[in-house]
Design a protein around this motif. Structure first.
Motif, mmCIF file in Angstrom:
data_model
loop_
_atom_site.group_PDB
_atom_site.id
_atom_site.type_symbol
_atom_site.label_atom_id
_atom_site.label_comp_id
_atom_site.label_asym_id
_atom_site.label_seq_id
_atom_site.Cartn_x
_atom_site.Cartn_y
_atom_site.Cartn_z
ATOM 1 N N HIS A 97 9.393 3.979 -0.524
ATOM 2 C CA HIS A 97 8.983 2.879 0.350
ATOM 3 C C HIS A 97 10.118 2.459 1.272
ATOM 4 O O HIS A 97 9.904 2.223 2.469
ATOM 5 N N ARG A 98 11.320 2.353 0.730
ATOM 6 C CA ARG A 98 12.443 1.922 1.560
ATOM 7 C C ARG A 98 12.751 2.931 2.656
ATOM 8 O O ARG A 98 13.214 2.573 3.741
ATOM 9 N N ALA A 99 12.461 4.184 2.377
ATOM 10 C CA ALA A 99 12.752 5.226 3.369
ATOM 11 C C ALA A 99 11.669 5.355 4.424
ATOM 12 O O ALA A 99 11.982 5.644 5.592
ATOM 13 N N SER A 100 10.387 5.129 4.054
ATOM 14 C CA SER A 100 9.334 5.530 4.990
ATOM 15 C C SER A 100 8.151 4.583 5.111
ATOM 16 O O SER A 100 7.242 4.875 5.901
ATOM 17 N N ASN A 101 8.122 3.455 4.390
ATOM 18 C CA ASN A 101 6.970 2.573 4.535
ATOM 19 C C ASN A 101 6.892 2.066 5.978
ATOM 20 O O ASN A 101 7.865 1.524 6.514
ATOM 21 N N ILE A 102 5.750 2.245 6.609
ATOM 22 C CA ILE A 102 5.640 1.963 8.037
ATOM 23 C C ILE A 102 5.796 0.484 8.369
ATOM 24 O O ILE A 102 6.071 0.140 9.529
ATOM 25 N N HIS A 103 5.643 -0.402 7.391
ATOM 26 C CA HIS A 103 5.773 -1.838 7.650
ATOM 27 C C HIS A 103 7.091 -2.431 7.162
ATOM 28 O O HIS A 103 7.574 -3.406 7.746
ATOM 29 N N VAL A 104 7.651 -1.888 6.079
ATOM 30 C CA VAL A 104 8.785 -2.571 5.444
ATOM 31 C C VAL A 104 9.937 -1.638 5.089
ATOM 32 O O VAL A 104 10.782 -1.995 4.266
ATOM 33 N N ARG A 105 10.006 -0.461 5.698
ATOM 34 C CA ARG A 105 11.147 0.413 5.408
ATOM 35 C C ARG A 105 12.439 -0.291 5.811
ATOM 36 O O ARG A 105 12.449 -1.255 6.590
ATOM 37 N N ASP A 106 13.529 0.198 5.283
ATOM 38 C CA ASP A 106 14.832 -0.387 5.596
ATOM 39 C C ASP A 106 15.040 -0.452 7.103
ATOM 40 O O ASP A 106 14.765 0.518 7.819
ATOM 41 N N GLY A 107 15.515 -1.596 7.584
ATOM 42 C CA GLY A 107 15.763 -1.796 9.008
ATOM 43 C C GLY A 107 14.715 -2.644 9.691
ATOM 44 O O GLY A 107 14.941 -3.098 10.819
ATOM 45 N N ILE A 108 13.549 -2.875 9.033
ATOM 46 C CA ILE A 108 12.515 -3.733 9.614
ATOM 47 C C ILE A 108 12.717 -5.153 9.085
ATOM 48 O O ILE A 108 12.671 -5.377 7.870
ATOM 49 N N ASP A 109 12.969 -6.091 9.980
ATOM 50 C CA ASP A 109 13.251 -7.449 9.530
ATOM 51 C C ASP A 109 11.969 -8.283 9.418
ATOM 52 O O ASP A 109 10.880 -7.839 9.774
ATOM 53 N N MET A 130 0.863 -1.169 0.000
ATOM 54 C CA MET A 130 0.000 0.000 0.000
ATOM 55 C C MET A 130 0.908 1.230 0.000
ATOM 56 O O MET A 130 2.126 1.107 -0.148
ATOM 57 N N MET A 131 0.335 2.414 0.116
ATOM 58 C CA MET A 131 1.163 3.614 0.160
ATOM 59 C C MET A 131 2.044 3.581 1.417
ATOM 60 O O MET A 131 1.704 2.915 2.400
ATOM 61 N N PRO A 132 3.192 4.285 1.396
ATOM 62 C CA PRO A 132 4.127 4.172 2.516
ATOM 63 C C PRO A 132 3.520 4.445 3.888
ATOM 64 O O PRO A 132 3.881 3.784 4.875
ATOM 65 N N ASP A 133 2.569 5.383 3.991
ATOM 66 C CA ASP A 133 1.992 5.672 5.305
ATOM 67 C C ASP A 133 0.953 4.645 5.734
ATOM 68 O O ASP A 133 0.473 4.676 6.873
ATOM 69 N N ALA A 134 0.602 3.716 4.824
ATOM 70 C CA ALA A 134 -0.353 2.650 5.157
ATOM 71 C C ALA A 134 0.305 1.285 5.235
ATOM 72 O O ALA A 134 -0.276 0.358 5.807
ATOM 73 N N GLY A 135 1.489 1.120 4.675
ATOM 74 C CA GLY A 135 2.258 -0.104 4.864
ATOM 75 C C GLY A 135 2.037 -1.156 3.812
ATOM 76 O O GLY A 135 2.502 -1.044 2.674
ATOM 77 N N SER A 136 1.316 -2.202 4.181
ATOM 78 C CA SER A 136 1.114 -3.348 3.301
ATOM 79 C C SER A 136 -0.304 -3.863 3.480
ATOM 80 O O SER A 136 -1.012 -3.473 4.407
#
Length: 294
Positions: free
Chosen positions: A227-239, A170-176
């Motif tokens: 998305h990599r910078a700000s997606n609330i579910h899968v941005r960089d650093g979320i495993d 979904m959009m970065p502020d909504a995640g997946s």
């Protein structure tokens, strides 16, 4: 209808506010060749009546732009709206297609609906695409990416510098999107998302749904880099473990989509209503007590 100019394509998006769905026409401006992706057939659950308002708006755009549609494409069998693929294909004289794994979704829902005579073989579409299969929309090269997790059969269409990912992101502020439908899997969804996030940073990811989080206007596209910078579910650093825990916790709170039990019996048929009886009457089959109330 909104127009998104890409370096190698023109993408027209149409939003269906009732279901929060985006549908697309992607075209090659040089050859005027195009494809329709995930068109919506309107449905009123109160009267069980279908109509073609969304699809007709897509057809008006296609006619106005003098486009030659090569494909009518589904990303997966949708749970929240009916597919207008057969209607669009008839009007445009174009073949329909979906991912080859749709047969697994058909088998699953054939059992849920008790459809003893239903052909769960993908024959309801003209073409079943395998993972990695390639085709062209005019001069735009398209690659099919198997993207399971939201459903068993979800695919993404990588069309030049754009990817049509529907319910994978979904959009970065909504995640997946959710992964709790029959056949869904949060771990597979995480891996599918990361295959998309490994695309070039400026790749535009066109999503299938948005609901205007916190009152903003619905939006349909963000880049891989965004998305990599700000997606609330899968941005960089979320495993993966953190994602799965977050996704499953969220899914446990969600009600079923309003149209799910109507939509899937239509969409496993490629967007066609159930077969009429001898008197020409069409009925939906709804399984009672099959899904727990959330």
């Amino acid at each position: 209808m909104k127009i998104h100019e890409r370096p190698d394509a023109v993408v027209a998006s149409l939003y269906d506010r009732k279901t929060g769905s985006f549908q697309y026409v992607v075209s090659d401006p040089r050859t005027r060749m195009a494809a329709v992706i995930d068109p919506v057939l309107d449905f009123d659950e109160k009267t069980a009546a279908t109509s073609t308002g969304n699809a007709d708006r897509l057809l008006e755009y296609i006619a106005g732009e003098r486009l030659d549609v090569a494909w009518v494409l589904d990303t997966h069998p949708h749970a929240d709206h009916f597919s207008a693929a057969p209607y669009m294909a008839e009007k445009l004289g174009a073949p329909t297609a979906i991912g080859a794994k749709v047969v697994e979704v058909q088998k699953l829902w054939k059992d849920i609906y008790g459809l003893e005579d239903f052909a769960a073989d993908g024959s309801q579409w003209d073409r079943l695409f395998a993972d990695g299969e390639a085709f062209d929309i005019g001069g735009i090269p398209v690659r099919v990416m198997f993207s399971p997790g939201h459903t068993l059969a979800s695919i993404s269409y990588l069309a030049g510098s754009s990817a049509f990912v529907h319910d994978t992101l979904m959009m970065p502020d909504a995640g997946s999107s959710r992964a709790d439908f029959p056949g869904g899997d949060a771990r597979l969804l995480y891996r599918s998302i990361h295959a998309l996030l490994d695309l070039p940073p400026d790749t535009a990811l066109f999503v299938g749904h948005d609901y205007g989080k916190d009152g903003r206007e619905p939006a349909c596209v963000a880049t891989v880099a965004e998305h990599r910078a700000s997606n609330i579910h899968v941005r960089d650093g979320i495993d993966e473990a953190h994602y799965v825990a977050t996704r499953e916790q969220r899914d446990a709170t969600l009600p079923l989509p309003t149209l799910m039990l109507y939509a899937l019996q239509v969409n496993i048929r490629g967007g066609r209503l159930p077969e009429p009886d001898a008197a020409g009457r069409v009925y939906f089959r709804i399984p009672a007590n099959r899904f727990s109330k959330k």
